[in-house]
Design an enzyme around this catalytic site. Structure first.
Site, short mmCIF file in Angstrom:
data_model
loop_
_atom_site.label_atom_id
_atom_site.label_comp_id
_atom_site.label_asym_id
_atom_site.label_seq_id
_atom_site.Cartn_x
_atom_site.Cartn_y
_atom_site.Cartn_z
N ARG A 35 0.82 -1.22 0.00
CA ARG A 35 0.00 0.00 0.00
C ARG A 35 0.85 1.26 0.00
O ARG A 35 0.45 2.28 -0.57
CB ARG A 35 -0.93 0.00 1.20
N LYS A 198 -18.86 -17.79 0.82
CA LYS A 198 -20.31 -17.74 1.03
C LYS A 198 -21.10 -17.07 -0.07
O LYS A 198 -20.71 -16.02 -0.57
CB LYS A 198 -20.58 -17.01 2.34
N GLY A 354 -11.77 -9.57 -2.87
CA GLY A 354 -11.92 -10.86 -2.18
C GLY A 354 -10.57 -11.51 -2.03
O GLY A 354 -9.54 -10.91 -2.32
N GLY A 377 -12.82 -4.30 0.71
CA GLY A 377 -14.22 -3.97 0.99
C GLY A 377 -14.76 -2.90 0.05
O GLY A 377 -15.91 -2.96 -0.39
P1 AMP Z 1 -14.07 -14.69 0.20
O1 AMP Z 1 -13.44 -13.77 1.20
O2 AMP Z 1 -15.54 -14.69 0.19
O3 AMP Z 1 -13.46 -14.51 -1.17
O4 AMP Z 1 -13.74 -16.17 0.71
C1 AMP Z 1 -12.44 -16.66 0.71
C2 AMP Z 1 -12.35 -17.91 1.54
O5 AMP Z 1 -13.17 -18.93 1.03
C3 AMP Z 1 -10.94 -18.46 1.54
O6 AMP Z 1 -10.38 -18.33 2.82
C4 AMP Z 1 -11.11 -19.90 1.14
O7 AMP Z 1 -10.35 -20.79 1.92
C5 AMP Z 1 -12.59 -20.15 1.38
N1 AMP Z 1 -13.05 -21.26 0.53
C6 AMP Z 1 -12.95 -21.39 -0.79
N2 AMP Z 1 -13.45 -22.55 -1.22
C7 AMP Z 1 -13.88 -23.22 -0.12
C8 AMP Z 1 -14.51 -24.48 0.08
N3 AMP Z 1 -14.75 -25.31 -0.93
N4 AMP Z 1 -14.81 -24.81 1.35
C9 AMP Z 1 -14.57 -23.98 2.38
N5 AMP Z 1 -14.00 -22.77 2.24
C10 AMP Z 1 -13.66 -22.38 1.00
#
Ligand code: AMP
Length: 395
Positions: A35, A198, A354, A377
């Protein structure tokens, strides 16, 4: 919106909101300077135009009172090293002494102010505090895209005190410009690759993006909710049962708009949530009762190859699997390579908002995509179609 080249900066005190919220070690050494590095071109551009640079930022979450472990003085040495300039440090961010220091600043010197969040007024968006901050400069530049989704004193409210002398810094301008290429000036085919944990945290993005897409690729943990919603067996995979209906709605609105949705056809499973779990591959909707899908499978990757490599605009948000575990990173790594190939073929690729940003960094592939966003974010909210206060305030 103005950018720094639209303003006459000569002999002006240019107050810049930067994002120096960097990680520090136990010894208060900067452990990731991305950054700080990102703002160096803005700092140099101001100096080259004859302006005096005054920098303000937050660091950590000090809860509205001074906390020496979160002092921005820990950043001084790194900033001097990266900018090649002398950095003076003000032990406060407001007050007569700070204003005096800003007025006495010489060419080729930078003044860095103490952590803005040592005052609650910063996050509360306090107007009187914003006015006090504004006294430290004649011109206001916001280069902190990472906090543009917050209506804080230094990121939004302060802009009112510079009606004709405010602009976006180079980082902010680049973020806006690059998201614009994905959301507005698109070259088709346009593909969004959305993964991560999620569905619930990605609904707004999906709803905002779907009308603009040719292809939607869904991977990561969230894919299993979609697979279950279509009647598949997903064993112990991550699922949000409250979102099965939402998943079906997303799929049907994509269909109505002629967007091709690509869900995993196979899954790389494990018998535990760990890197050491026993690996096995199954069709995505036939995962054994005791197993959990931690990555997309090889057939899925083979199918995605042509879709991604022939795309002309790509947005990637969220990993394809638990890439933090080396045994389950293949999906994420392979997709990163396809995106790099698409970029090499003349496509535009943006990674943002993300953990896919962390993945691209882990694989050291930042230079193989067109743009990696600096604002987690803030980028998420931008992609969701929300108006960001920090950007609006510059208009
Ligand atoms: P996000 O911040 O929503 O992009 O989520 C990222 C997180 O999702 C990472 O820490 C990954 O380890 C987790 N993730 C990705 N695929 C899976 C999966 N199949 N099962 C559980 N966690 C997951």
């Amino acid at each position: 919106m103005k950018t720094i080249s639209d303003l006459n900066l000569k002999d002006q005190r240019v107050l810049v909101r930067v994002d120096f919220n960097v990680p520090l070690s136990d010894q208060f050494q900067v452990t990731d300077d991305t950054r700080i590095r990102a703002t160096i071109p803005t700092i140099h551009a101001i100096m080259n135009a004859g302006g005096r640079v005054i920098l303000m930022s937050h660091l950590g979450r000090p809860k509205g009172k001074p906390d020496p472990s979160m002092s921005l003085k820990h950043i001084v040495a790194k900033l001097e090293e990266l900018s090649g300039k002398k950095v003076l440090f003000a032990e406060d961010c407001v007050g007569e002494q700070v204003v005096e220091m800003s007025k006495n600043l010489k060419n080729n010197e930078i003044l860095l102010l103490e952590n803005l969040r040592f005052y609650d007024e910063e996050t509360n968006g306090d107007r009187a505090f914003a006015e006090q901050l504004s006294r430290n400069g004649d011109i206001y530049i916001n280069d902190a895209f990472g906090t543009a989704h917050r209506a804080h004193a230094s990121t939004a409210i302060i802009a009112d005190f510079f009606p004709d002398s405010k602009a976006a810094g180079l980082v902010m301008a680049a973020e806006i410009d690059n998201v614009g290429k994905v959301l507005r000036e698109q070259q088709h085919p346009v593909t969004a690759i959305v993964g991560g944990a999620k569905v619930s945290s990605k609904i707004d993005i999906l709803q905002n993006l779907i009308p603009k897409l040719d292809h939607l690729i869904i991977g990561g943990g969230m894919a299993y909710t979609f697979i279950k919603a279509q009647g598949g067996n997903i064993g112990k995979s991550l699922v949000e049962d409250d979102y099965l209906e939402t998943a079906r709605n997303i799929l049907s609105s994509a269909k109505e708009l002629n967007v091709q949705v690509h869900l995993p056809v196979d899954s790389m499973n494990s018998d535990s949530f760990s890197n050491e779990g026993e690996r096995s591959v199954s069709p995505a909707g036939e995962i054994g009762e005791q197993l959990m899908g931690l990555d997309v499978g090889p057939k899925t990757l083979e199918k995605l190859r042509t879709v991604i490599e022939s795309s002309k605009t790509i947005l990637w948000n969220g990993p394809m699997g638990v890439f933090e575990f080396s045994n389950f990173e293949t999906g994420t790594r392979t997709v990163a390579h396809y995106i790099a190939q698409a970029t090499d073929n003349g496509g535009f690729s943006l990674v943002g908002g993300g953990d896919s940003v962390a993945a691209v960094k882990k694989f050291d592939m930042q230079d193989q995509v067109s743009y990696v966003s600096t604002g987690g974010g803030a980028m998420l909210e931008y992609l969701e179609g929300k108006e960001l206060p920090g950007i609006k305030a510059l208009d």
